[in-house]
Write an enzyme that holds these catalytic residues in place. Sequence first.
Site, PDB file in Angstrom:
ATOM      1  N   TYR A  56       1.352 127.249   4.832  1.00  0.00           N
ATOM      2  CA  TYR A  56       0.599 128.132   5.719  1.00  0.00           C
ATOM      3  C   TYR A  56      -0.147 129.187   4.896  1.00  0.00           C
ATOM      4  CZ  TYR A  56       3.701 126.240   9.377  1.00  0.00           C
ATOM      5  OH  TYR A  56       4.404 125.408  10.222  1.00  0.00           O
ATOM      6  N   SER A 203       4.886 124.830  18.784  1.00  0.00           N
ATOM      7  CA  SER A 203       3.804 124.806  19.789  1.00  0.00           C
ATOM      8  C   SER A 203       4.361 124.685  21.211  1.00  0.00           C
ATOM      9  CB  SER A 203       2.829 123.657  19.512  1.00  0.00           C
ATOM     10  OG  SER A 203       2.141 123.860  18.306  1.00  0.00           O
ATOM     11  N   PRO A 204       5.358 125.521  21.571  1.00  0.00           N
ATOM     12  CA  PRO A 204       5.949 125.407  22.908  1.00  0.00           C
ATOM     13  C   PRO A 204       5.000 125.826  24.026  1.00  0.00           C
ATOM     14  CG  PRO A 204       6.768 127.368  21.815  1.00  0.00           C
ATOM     15  CD  PRO A 204       5.970 126.620  20.793  1.00  0.00           C
ATOM     16  N   PHE A 209      -2.692 126.578  25.104  1.00  0.00           N
ATOM     17  CA  PHE A 209      -3.301 126.061  26.330  1.00  0.00           C
ATOM     18  C   PHE A 209      -2.500 126.477  27.566  1.00  0.00           C
ATOM     19  CE2 PHE A 209      -6.098 123.483  28.695  1.00  0.00           C
ATOM     20  CZ  PHE A 209      -7.039 122.928  27.847  1.00  0.00           C
TER      21      PHE A 209
END
Length: 328
Positions: A56, A203-204, A209
């Site tokens: 990262y 990405s829960p 989104f």
Amino acid sequence: MQKRKLGTSELEVSPLGLGCMGMSEFYGTGNDEESIQTIQYALDQGVTFLDTADMYGVGHNEKLIGRAIKDRRDDVVLATKFGNVRGEDGSFQGVNGHPDYVKQSCEDSLKRLGIDHIDLYYQHRVDPEVPIEETVGAMAELVKEGKVRYLGLSEASPKTIKKAHQEHTITALQTEYSLWSRDVEEEILPLCRELGIGFVPYSPLGRGFLTGQIKTFDDLEEDDFRRYNPRFQGENFQKNIDLVKKIEAMAEEKGCEPSQLALAWLLARGDDIVPIPGTKRRKYVDSNLGALKVNVSKQELEQIDKIAPRGAFAGERYPAEQMKSLNQ
């Protein structure tokens, strides 16, 4: 704040962790000082589980976390990862699971983080060219040396998980899981439960989104990697927006935010699940932690299943080339 145990280990963490990736890369422009304040604020609110990786920001994220926890190491269960190789220029150079690379990566991460041990060390992606037993064998040596406490895998296949777990206890599997992506419910999650492996969904919130805040493609910054994600493009984008609107309506009726409903749904899937929503701003730490106060009834879980059953969202999770590295 109540704690959750990862797998059958003694590793206890807050029920929600903090994903730090976006502070350094992928989700538009970051701000180091704001990020450090966000990490420290999360710790103040009772979050104990921080997630990073050596790739990262090509090491930047680990250095950032090192600065943030310099005087608070005992407050933190720190997870980092190795395996995705990046050049100094940020270029992606494949996956490496060779034992010598494992050990060097650990040394480099410890130095960047400014710590003497890593609490949970994941193989970020499985190297198909190296037997998993060799990679995990090298990781196990790090445990014996006291440089790592517990081992994890990310985006590994059932076959790989079984082999790895025979070589050394795997404490946690980190794989994408949310209303947006429910593939793991078929084989991966049941296997983890069978073997006593904790599950850490990344990405829960479906890459943001499920927050309901992304309305158009232009809401994404020019350097946001989601612009290249199939689920954010063309007809897929509109179909997915329509599904999220239904989640939003249910959340409004319940008196909570869509993101809180999505996290509460995930937390309700089992006490062995510890989601790591990512953010680089303090206000979203509060929003995410609010999910811990949202109770989802059996009837509401059934309602959500009707809105977003497995496979409901359109498009692959990643572009085609990146999909090849999943479920190895």
